[in-house]
Enzyme design. Structure first.
Site, PDB file in Angstrom:
ATOM      1  N   ASP A 119     -20.564 -13.510  18.931  1.00  0.00           N
ATOM      2  CA  ASP A 119     -20.717 -14.337  20.127  1.00  0.00           C
ATOM      3  C   ASP A 119     -19.432 -15.100  20.445  1.00  0.00           C
ATOM      4  O   ASP A 119     -19.061 -15.252  21.620  1.00  0.00           O
ATOM      5  CB  ASP A 119     -21.871 -15.326  19.943  1.00  0.00           C
ATOM      6  CG  ASP A 119     -23.221 -14.639  19.901  1.00  0.00           C
ATOM      7  OD1 ASP A 119     -23.287 -13.431  20.225  1.00  0.00           O
ATOM      8  OD2 ASP A 119     -24.210 -15.301  19.529  1.00  0.00           O
ATOM      9  N   THR A 120     -18.753 -15.573  19.410  1.00  0.00           N
ATOM     10  CA  THR A 120     -17.485 -16.278  19.620  1.00  0.00           C
ATOM     11  C   THR A 120     -16.458 -15.368  20.276  1.00  0.00           C
ATOM     12  O   THR A 120     -15.745 -15.765  21.208  1.00  0.00           O
ATOM     13  CB  THR A 120     -16.935 -16.798  18.286  1.00  0.00           C
ATOM     14  OG1 THR A 120     -17.885 -17.675  17.683  1.00  0.00           O
ATOM     15  CG2 THR A 120     -15.621 -17.550  18.492  1.00  0.00           C
ATOM     16  N   VAL A 121     -16.379 -14.142  19.796  1.00  0.00           N
ATOM     17  CA  VAL A 121     -15.429 -13.177  20.344  1.00  0.00           C
ATOM     18  C   VAL A 121     -15.794 -12.830  21.785  1.00  0.00           C
ATOM     19  O   VAL A 121     -14.916 -12.688  22.646  1.00  0.00           O
ATOM     20  CB  VAL A 121     -15.383 -11.919  19.460  1.00  0.00           C
ATOM     21  CG1 VAL A 121     -14.563 -10.818  20.122  1.00  0.00           C
ATOM     22  CG2 VAL A 121     -14.790 -12.260  18.098  1.00  0.00           C
ATOM     23  N   THR A 122     -17.084 -12.695  22.066  1.00  0.00           N
ATOM     24  CA  THR A 122     -17.537 -12.419  23.437  1.00  0.00           C
ATOM     25  C   THR A 122     -17.084 -13.513  24.394  1.00  0.00           C
ATOM     26  O   THR A 122     -16.531 -13.236  25.472  1.00  0.00           O
ATOM     27  CB  THR A 122     -19.074 -12.308  23.481  1.00  0.00           C
ATOM     28  OG1 THR A 122     -19.500 -11.216  22.666  1.00  0.00           O
ATOM     29  CG2 THR A 122     -19.563 -12.072  24.907  1.00  0.00           C
ATOM     30  N   ARG A 136     -22.268  -4.583  14.584  1.00  0.00           N
ATOM     31  CA  ARG A 136     -22.674  -3.443  13.757  1.00  0.00           C
ATOM     32  C   ARG A 136     -22.230  -3.622  12.315  1.00  0.00           C
ATOM     33  O   ARG A 136     -22.951  -3.252  11.385  1.00  0.00           O
ATOM     34  CB  ARG A 136     -22.103  -2.150  14.340  1.00  0.00           C
ATOM     35  CG  ARG A 136     -22.723  -1.726  15.661  1.00  0.00           C
ATOM     36  CD  ARG A 136     -22.264  -0.335  16.076  1.00  0.00           C
ATOM     37  NE  ARG A 136     -20.832  -0.308  16.353  1.00  0.00           N
ATOM     38  CZ  ARG A 136     -20.298  -0.591  17.540  1.00  0.00           C
ATOM     39  NH1 ARG A 136     -21.085  -0.949  18.550  1.00  0.00           N
ATOM     40  NH2 ARG A 136     -18.989  -0.525  17.730  1.00  0.00           N
ATOM     41  N   ASP A 184     -16.695  -7.151  19.879  1.00  0.00           N
ATOM     42  CA  ASP A 184     -17.881  -7.912  19.483  1.00  0.00           C
ATOM     43  C   ASP A 184     -19.012  -6.987  19.053  1.00  0.00           C
ATOM     44  O   ASP A 184     -19.763  -7.296  18.123  1.00  0.00           O
ATOM     45  CB  ASP A 184     -18.334  -8.877  20.580  1.00  0.00           C
ATOM     46  CG  ASP A 184     -18.688  -8.178  21.893  1.00  0.00           C
ATOM     47  OD1 ASP A 184     -18.708  -6.935  21.927  1.00  0.00           O
ATOM     48  OD2 ASP A 184     -18.926  -8.881  22.894  1.00  0.00           O
ATOM     49  N   GLY A 185     -19.116  -5.828  19.714  1.00  0.00           N
ATOM     50  CA  GLY A 185     -20.124  -4.857  19.297  1.00  0.00           C
ATOM     51  C   GLY A 185     -19.840  -4.298  17.917  1.00  0.00           C
ATOM     52  O   GLY A 185     -20.755  -4.101  17.107  1.00  0.00           O
ATOM     53  N   ASP A 210     -20.140 -10.084  30.835  1.00  0.00           N
ATOM     54  CA  ASP A 210     -19.602  -8.931  31.571  1.00  0.00           C
ATOM     55  C   ASP A 210     -19.650  -9.176  33.071  1.00  0.00           C
ATOM     56  O   ASP A 210     -18.707  -8.859  33.807  1.00  0.00           O
ATOM     57  CB  ASP A 210     -20.393  -7.665  31.232  1.00  0.00           C
ATOM     58  CG  ASP A 210     -20.057  -7.111  29.861  1.00  0.00           C
ATOM     59  OD1 ASP A 210     -19.068  -7.560  29.252  1.00  0.00           O
ATOM     60  OD2 ASP A 210     -20.794  -6.214  29.394  1.00  0.00           O
ATOM     61  N   THR A 230     -28.006  -9.603  17.830  1.00  0.00           N
ATOM     62  CA  THR A 230     -29.198 -10.392  18.131  1.00  0.00           C
ATOM     63  C   THR A 230     -29.576 -10.215  19.599  1.00  0.00           C
ATOM     64  O   THR A 230     -28.761  -9.767  20.414  1.00  0.00           O
ATOM     65  CB  THR A 230     -28.949 -11.887  17.863  1.00  0.00           C
ATOM     66  OG1 THR A 230     -27.923 -12.369  18.751  1.00  0.00           O
ATOM     67  CG2 THR A 230     -28.503 -12.110  16.416  1.00  0.00           C
TER      68      THR A 230
END
EC number: 2.7.8.-
Length: 220
Positions: free
Chosen positions: A29-32, A74, A69-70, A91, A80
């Site tokens: 989430d942080t990276v997103t 993984r 982030d994906g 996005d 989540t």
């Protein structure tokens, strides 16, 4: 997309980096959020000031965080539900910033009505394409596929910006935006057709459900 531009290709680069970031204490989430914020800043500072080449390169670089982030999710055993919603929301924000920056330059930098129209079509349809799928799935219907999805959309628009900025000519971005505008309209039609032909799509809703949908639609 082609194999050269596929997620599998980028996974060879992102997987080791994802593992390193997880060990350092970062979360998907942080990276997103970081990738989205950086993309928005780049798009809204570089594109409106005519720096199309560097704007395209910067947004492309930070768009890679969408894959990172994906890969992190993984690597730690799965994402989540909140992370999935956050990723989809970010996005949409990033896409809106890209088109907003470009439409500003088209209007006030080049003064091109044609490019403004094409970019606005792309901006609107990029949101509609995603919404149709989300709303259909929430109703238990199908709205997959279509001619253009987000990876292809980014490749087309960023390639147009990079080539226009790199060579100092307008036609690459004009061509890219009109190709994307037409393809996006086709995709909206394809997804609506997929929804309409889904099993149960034309079944009558109970009065209570129909009233609720109408009330939600009429809310400001």
């Amino acid at each position: 997309m082609s194999g050269l531009l596929s997620r599998e290709t980028f996974a060879k680069i992102t997987n080791p980096l994802a593992s390193a970031l997880l060990r350092a204490g970062f979360t998907p989430d942080t990276v997103t959020i970081f990738g989205t914020a950086a993309s928005v800043v780049a798009a809204l500072t570089l594109f409106p000031t005519g720096h199309l080449f560097w704007g395209g390169m910067a947004v492309w670089l930070f768009a890679m965080f969408d894959m990172l982030d994906g890969a992190m999710a993984r690597a730690r055993g799965g994402g989540t539900r909140f992370g999935a919603v956050l990723d989809a929301t970010c996005d949409r924000v990033a896409d809106g910033a890209v088109f907003a920056g470009l439409v500003w330059w088209a209007a006030f930098g080049w003064g091109s009505t044609s490019l403004v129209v094409a970019t606005l079509i792309c901006m609107i349809t990029s949101q509609v394409i995603s919404y149709v799928k989300a709303r259909a799935e929430a109703s238990g219907l199908r709205a997959d596929g279509g001619l253009i999805e987000r990876p292809e959309r980014l490749i087309i628009v960023l390639a147009g910006a990079i080539f226009s900025g790199g060579f100092g000519v307008q036609w690459p971005l004009h061509t890219a935006m009109w190709v994307l505008a037409v393809a996006s309209l086709v995709t909206v039609a394809q997804r609506m057709h997929a929804v309409r032909t889904s099993p149960g799509a034309l079944d009558l809703l109970p009065n209570s459900d129909a009233g609720q949908d109408t009330a939600e639609t009429n809310q400001p």
